[in-house]
Design a protein around this motif. Structure first.
Motif, short mmCIF file in Angstrom:
data_model
loop_
_atom_site.label_atom_id
_atom_site.label_comp_id
_atom_site.label_asym_id
_atom_site.label_seq_id
_atom_site.Cartn_x
_atom_site.Cartn_y
_atom_site.Cartn_z
N MET A 93 67.35 58.91 75.33
CA MET A 93 68.28 58.22 76.22
C MET A 93 68.30 56.73 75.94
N SER A 101 74.17 59.09 76.69
CA SER A 101 72.77 58.82 77.03
C SER A 101 72.44 59.31 78.45
N GLN A 116 69.80 63.33 81.36
CA GLN A 116 69.28 63.12 82.71
C GLN A 116 70.06 63.95 83.73
#
Lengths: 89, 89
Positions: free
Chosen positions: A39, B18, B22
């Motif tokens: 990330m 990115s 998550q």
């Protein structure tokens, strides 16, 4: 200052300041185990490209936001890579 | 497509992607204990303002990047707030 410029600088302030607590925490604790290398690599590279894009377009909200976010993001990424090489995770 | 446009779309692709890992992780595990409510609140609000700024400036790299990032970020924030209200953290 136009409404569009105020919007841009408000956006810049919010997205940039959202990374401050993470950067301070990482510098204070040096703990990066729960941070994703993928990330932060993608994000840091992307922010660098946004900065160059902002410079090309002479868009000061984009330039200021991405210059500061790049410093914060690269700092976090730097500590992560340091830990991966010299420590565990 | 100009070099500036390629730069913008590459930047958009990198910063948006990115956030994908998550968002997937949060939807899969529903675990948000290590995510900062302050960070995701500031960031989601900031991305919304960048989206409006991009629409005002008719900048398609800004629009596409922030539209997708807003969905991802708001999803993560939504799970966080749900957990804070109905569970612990």
């Amino acid at each position: 200052m136009s409404i569009t410029e105020i919007l841009g600088y408000s956006a810049a302030f919010l997205t940039t300041s959202s990374f401050l607590p993470q950067a301070f925490l990482t510098l204070k604790t040096k703990d990066t185990r729960s941070l994703s290398l993928t990330m932060y690599s993608l994000f840091t590279m992307g922010v660098l490209l946004w900065l160059i894009y902002g410079i090309q377009k002479q868009d000061f909200a984009l330039i200021i936001a991405n210059a500061i976010t790049l410093i914060l993001s690269a700092t976090i990424l730097g500590v992560k890579i340091y830990n991966l090489i010299f420590k565990q995770g």
